[in-house]
Write a protein that holds these residues in place. Structure first.
Motif, mmCIF file in Angstrom:
data_model
loop_
_atom_site.group_PDB
_atom_site.id
_atom_site.type_symbol
_atom_site.label_atom_id
_atom_site.label_comp_id
_atom_site.label_asym_id
_atom_site.label_seq_id
_atom_site.Cartn_x
_atom_site.Cartn_y
_atom_site.Cartn_z
ATOM 1 N N PRO A 25 1.101 -1.486 0.029
ATOM 2 C CA PRO A 25 0.056 -0.131 -0.407
ATOM 3 C C PRO A 25 0.717 1.117 -0.085
ATOM 4 O O PRO A 25 2.247 1.394 0.267
ATOM 5 N N THR A 26 0.207 2.132 -0.327
ATOM 6 C CA THR A 26 1.452 3.704 -0.659
ATOM 7 C C THR A 26 0.893 4.764 0.663
ATOM 8 O O THR A 26 -0.456 4.232 1.116
ATOM 9 N N ALA A 100 -4.343 -1.744 5.521
ATOM 10 C CA ALA A 100 -4.341 -1.400 3.615
ATOM 11 C C ALA A 100 -3.459 -2.642 2.802
ATOM 12 O O ALA A 100 -3.629 -2.760 3.089
ATOM 13 N N THR A 101 -2.647 -2.674 4.382
ATOM 14 C CA THR A 101 -1.856 -3.824 4.054
ATOM 15 C C THR A 101 -2.557 -4.689 4.200
ATOM 16 O O THR A 101 -2.109 -6.303 3.035
ATOM 17 N N VAL A 104 -4.235 -5.424 0.676
ATOM 18 C CA VAL A 104 -3.208 -5.286 -0.699
ATOM 19 C C VAL A 104 -3.150 -7.553 -0.370
ATOM 20 O O VAL A 104 -3.092 -7.928 -1.577
ATOM 21 N N VAL A 111 -4.550 0.431 -3.452
ATOM 22 C CA VAL A 111 -4.815 0.964 -1.591
ATOM 23 C C VAL A 111 -3.481 2.436 -1.422
ATOM 24 O O VAL A 111 -2.412 2.487 -1.465
ATOM 25 N N HIS A 112 -3.969 3.439 -0.650
ATOM 26 C CA HIS A 112 -3.492 4.196 -0.370
ATOM 27 C C HIS A 112 -3.779 4.363 1.155
ATOM 28 O O HIS A 112 -5.014 4.663 1.790
ATOM 29 N N TYR A 113 -2.954 5.191 1.966
ATOM 30 C CA TYR A 113 -3.626 4.812 3.352
ATOM 31 C C TYR A 113 -2.361 6.146 3.915
ATOM 32 O O TYR A 113 -1.700 6.941 3.680
#
Length: 335
Positions: A25-26, A100-101, A104, A111-113
């Motif tokens: 995730p970003t 988020a992890t 994914v 996916v971004h957080y």
């Protein structure tokens, strides 16, 4: 090894390395998060906090999927399309990263957080909404009783020691009715109110199950519209509302208390936000201190007031919490 075999070996190694590249995730800063949710297409913003935490404020366009819930993934699969750009946030950034992890790992790619707190969004100009009634209705719409069906133990220890003798008890912000129903079973005349129609519905179901009667109305804590000198007992059990609303509402509650009547209170203390607990309010605006309560109930005789760390086992409240407990009595000469 001939040239063809060497080429196949190199190609296989490259392909395996490519397949083994981990999608992650970003992490986004506050500014990047703000810009991304405004500019990205096909987006879904997810608040991964508990429903109770969202009562303190949430991004208007966000969907609440509680990461602490065992059904987090099932809820995500049902509500979050894998083709969308997902943007997650929480109270501090820790849960959003974990959530988020996990997404994914289960097939979501975009996916971004927010690698920061929700309060940082507010400081950077993002507005939160606090549609309290709608959130509580959603919170109480589950079939399970969020805080259980059993009476709060501190309140039980007090109400069990007061003979009903035809007395009347009031339960502000009563929610699903567990304490009101228990008191009605002891023989008290019981009134209750809450903003939530779903809370009222479930309280009335619980009362029917216990074969007792409740007079339960929909009302705002800050404007309860009570008749003066009506109640022998007023129970404030986790009746958390914003400070200004609480102060105004408590004036009406005190006026509705009969001379000699009692206020019985258990609420989360300001110290609770540093307890490491995953439940209960974290904002000072929804927490209480001994000093605040002494001021708000200064015209009553305070028989007990203490801050205490306790072990809670009441539905969603499971584990250690820091609470303030108070028993206060209206002077018999007051009316």
């Amino acid at each position: 090894m001939n040239l063809k075999a060497s080429f196949i070996l190199i190609l296989t190694t490259v392909l395996l390395a490519s397949c083994n590249q981990e999608i992650k995730p970003t992490a986004l800063t506050v500014n990047a998060f703000k810009d991304s949710i405004q500019l990205a297409k096909n987006t879904l913003i997810i608040d991964v906090r508990t429903p109770q935490e969202t009562l303190e404020g949430y991004l208007p366009s966000s969907l609440n999927i509680n990461f602490k819930n065992e059904s987090f993934l099932d809820s995500a699969f049902a509500k979050a399309d894998k083709n969308k750009n997902l943007f997650l946030y929480c109270g501090s950034g820790r849960r959003s990263k974990l959530a988020a992890t996990r997404l994914v790992e289960n097939g979501y790619e975009n996916v971004h957080y927010l690698n920061d707190s929700i309060s940082s969004l507010v400081k950077n100009g993002m507005l939160l909404t606090t549609k309290t009634k709608e959130k509580w209705d959603k919170w109480y719409s589950n079939t399970e009783y969020i805080y259980g069906k059993e009476v709060n133990q501190f309140f039980k220890s007090v109400i069990d020691s007061i003979p009903p003798e035809g007395g009347a008890a009031l339960f502000p912000a009563e929610g699903e009715g567990r304490n009101a129903v228990y008191t009605a079973r002891l023989g008290w005349k019981v009134d209750a109110f809450d903003l939530s129609t779903e809370g009222k519905r479930k309280a009335e179901l619980l009362a029917k199950e216990a074969e007792v009667a409740l007079n339960y109305k929909i009302a705002d804590y800050g404007k309860p519209e009570l008749v003066n000198t009506t109640y022998n007992v007023i129970a404030l059990i986790y009746s958390h509302v914003p400070n200004k609303v609480r102060v105004k509402g408590n004036e009406a509650l005190i006026a509705s208390l009969k001379p000699g009547g009692f206020v019985v209170l258990e609420m989360f203390s300001e110290s609770h936000k540093n307890s490491g607990s995953t439940f209960g309010p974290k904002s000072d605006d929804f927490l209480v201190s001994i000093e605040e309560l002494r001021s708000e109930f200064k015209n009553l005789s305070i028989l007990l007031i203490e801050e205490k760390e306790i072990e809670l086992s009441e539905g969603y409240h499971q584990g250690k919490g820091v609470v303030v407990r108070m028993i206060a009595q209206k002077n018999r000469k007051d009316g």
